[in-house]
Design a protein around this motif. Structure first.
Motif, PDB file in Angstrom:
ATOM      1  N   LEU A 173      34.816  49.557  45.056  1.00 35.31           N
ATOM      2  CA  LEU A 173      33.864  48.960  44.108  1.00 35.31           C
ATOM      3  C   LEU A 173      34.517  48.070  43.051  1.00 35.31           C
ATOM      4  N   PRO A 174      35.650  48.454  42.445  1.00 34.24           N
ATOM      5  CA  PRO A 174      36.234  47.569  41.429  1.00 34.24           C
ATOM      6  C   PRO A 174      36.531  46.163  41.948  1.00 34.24           C
ATOM      7  N   TYR A 175      36.892  46.045  43.221  1.00 29.99           N
ATOM      8  CA  TYR A 175      37.119  44.717  43.804  1.00 29.99           C
ATOM      9  C   TYR A 175      35.792  43.990  44.004  1.00 29.99           C
ATOM     10  N   LEU A 176      34.782  44.693  44.505  1.00 26.45           N
ATOM     11  CA  LEU A 176      33.479  44.074  44.761  1.00 26.45           C
ATOM     12  C   LEU A 176      32.792  43.635  43.474  1.00 26.45           C
ATOM     13  N   LEU A 177      32.981  44.411  42.402  1.00 28.47           N
ATOM     14  CA  LEU A 177      32.297  44.124  41.134  1.00 28.47           C
ATOM     15  C   LEU A 177      33.114  43.239  40.206  1.00 28.47           C
ATOM     16  N   GLY A 178      34.356  42.932  40.584  1.00 29.83           N
ATOM     17  CA  GLY A 178      35.202  42.105  39.730  1.00 29.83           C
ATOM     18  C   GLY A 178      35.644  42.822  38.470  1.00 29.83           C
ATOM     19  N   ASP A 179      35.980  44.098  38.591  1.00 28.76           N
ATOM     20  CA  ASP A 179      36.411  44.861  37.424  1.00 28.76           C
ATOM     21  C   ASP A 179      37.762  44.381  36.909  1.00 28.76           C
ATOM     22  N   ASP A 184      43.409  50.765  37.765  1.00 27.56           N
ATOM     23  CA  ASP A 184      43.367  51.658  36.608  1.00 27.56           C
ATOM     24  C   ASP A 184      41.953  52.208  36.412  1.00 27.56           C
ATOM     25  N   PRO A 185      41.660  53.363  37.027  1.00 24.83           N
ATOM     26  CA  PRO A 185      40.296  53.897  36.925  1.00 24.83           C
ATOM     27  C   PRO A 185      39.893  54.300  35.515  1.00 24.83           C
ATOM     28  N   GLU A 186      40.869  54.562  34.646  1.00 23.74           N
ATOM     29  CA  GLU A 186      40.550  55.020  33.289  1.00 23.74           C
ATOM     30  C   GLU A 186      40.204  53.862  32.360  1.00 23.74           C
ATOM     31  N   LYS A 187      40.965  52.779  32.443  1.00 28.66           N
ATOM     32  CA  LYS A 187      40.773  51.682  31.493  1.00 28.66           C
ATOM     33  C   LYS A 187      40.284  50.389  32.133  1.00 28.66           C
ATOM     34  N   GLY A 188      40.274  50.329  33.479  1.00 28.59           N
ATOM     35  CA  GLY A 188      39.945  49.063  34.127  1.00 28.59           C
ATOM     36  C   GLY A 188      38.698  49.063  34.968  1.00 28.59           C
ATOM     37  N   TRP A 189      37.898  50.166  34.924  1.00 24.27           N
ATOM     38  CA  TRP A 189      36.739  50.280  35.815  1.00 24.27           C
ATOM     39  C   TRP A 189      35.411  50.333  35.048  1.00 24.27           C
TER      40      TRP A 189
END
Length: 360
Positions: A173-179, A184-189
């Motif tokens: 999801l972070p790639y699909l949503l452009g996070d 970094d699931p804590e600070k980058g998602w």
């Protein structure tokens, strides 16, 4: 570390990843070819979330009974986090230098020397759906959310800590949503967590594992689930899921690659370790890797280069011809690939999902 055991050893193998579907034939072939090294192999299975507690209890009791664990990134990560696995780096010369496919080599690095990647696949995230109920599969996370709003409780995915499709969805999801930072699931998602909290309002209850989602799709309790290349092919080939079920991908997707590993618990004696190292080296030969095509469970499956489908057993070739998806090979070539999160980040992602999404 002896070059070989003083006498043939009996191995206890624990599988927490469904890996024996791919590797049991390889292990049995080794047992037949090297009776001087392995006298007997005993197999057992357990859910990945139970693995760390099981190994830790044996280590604390000073009686390690499991000699080899076959695990996905979930069990690997939990064991690395708790320092349960033997360091394999000193024995690298025993295993040799596998000629890994580049994405498999990236996945091998995630083990941090605490295990050996033995099979690989590009994974997903993909959507699997009943074409009678879903006329146009979602091509973006936003389209999936819109569909779920119109069809509450008809979409499902499984707990990422115990599901390849579940964690591939979480990490894709972070790639699909452009996070901001997919690593970094804590600070980058921020976008990912906001999206999953919103989606949570409309999903069916989270399944404990992937098999539960497949059974629910087959039984009509849900119309769409998260899937991967292997999870789409294999249950249809086995008859768990009707052959008619369809698969779709997201536009501009990034494959989140996956692998399964051989890890050895700390406390295994030297003779047993020497036998395990010989077995791992055997598993990574092209002839044995060809068996990883199996019934499509981890499609393609081989972690090393130059293992085409033509090398696979006839049964594997027949299954993939009937139940495979020609588009998979094209999509694998077309879209970028990123390895799963490192162990500590993966544990953190599962914890955040439990607290912020499932716990909500």
């Amino acid at each position: 570390m002896p070059a070989k055991p003083g006498k043939a050893v009996a191995l206890d193998v624990l599988d927490v990843a469904g890996n024996l579907q791919l590797t049991q034939g390889m292990i049995e072939a080794f047992e037949r070819a090297h009776p001087e090294t392995v006298s007997k192999v005993t197999y057992s299975k357990a859910p990945a979330p139970d693995l760390a507690g099981k190994i830790k209890a044996q280590q604390q009791a000073g009686r390690v009974q499991i000699d080899l664990v076959l695990t996905g990134t979930d069990g690997l990560a939990a064991g690395v986090e708790q320092d349960l696995w033997a360091d394999m780096k000193p024995f690298r010369d025993r295993v040799g230098d596998p000629d890994y496919l580049q994405p498999a080599a990236d996945m091998a690095e995630l083990a941090q020397g605490k295990g050996t990647a033995i099979v690989y696949y590009p994974s997903g995230p993909l959507v699997e759906y009943d074409p009678d109920a879903v006329k146009s599969p979602p091509a973006s996370p936003q389209a999936l959310l819109a569909w779920a709003k119109k069809h509450p409780k008809r979409f499902q995915y499984a707990d990422p800590a115990n599901s390849g499709p579940g964690r591939t969805w979480l990490m894709g999801l972070p790639y699909l949503l452009g996070d901001k930072d997919p690593a970094d699931p804590e600070k980058g998602w921020d976008k990912t967590w906001a999206y999953l909290k919103e989606l949570d309002k409309y999903t069916a209850p989270y399944a404990s594992g992937t098999t539960e989602t497949m059974k629910n799709l087959a039984g009509g309790q849900v119309d769409m689930i998260m899937s991967t290349t292997g999870w789409y092919i294999n249950p249809r080939a086995l008859g768990t899921v009707p052959k008619k079920m369809a698969v779709g991908r997201f536009d501009r997707m990034t494959w989140v690659t996956d692998a399964q590993y051989a890890v050895v618990p700390k406390g295994v004696d030297a003779d047993t370790m020497s036998a395990v190292l010989q077995l791992i080296k055997w598993i990574l030969t092209p002839e044995q890797q060809a068996k990883a095509y199996d019934d499509g469970y981890f499609y393609p499956g081989p972690a090393v280069k130059d293992v085409p489908l033509s090398m696979a057993p006839a049964k594997s070739r027949k299954v993939i011809e009937e139940y495979g998806v020609p588009d998979f090979d094209r999509w694998i070539d077309e879209f970028p690939k990123k390895p799963s999160l490192p162990a500590q980040a993966q544990v953190k992602a599962f914890d955040l999902w439990n607290r912020n999404v499932a716990g909500g």
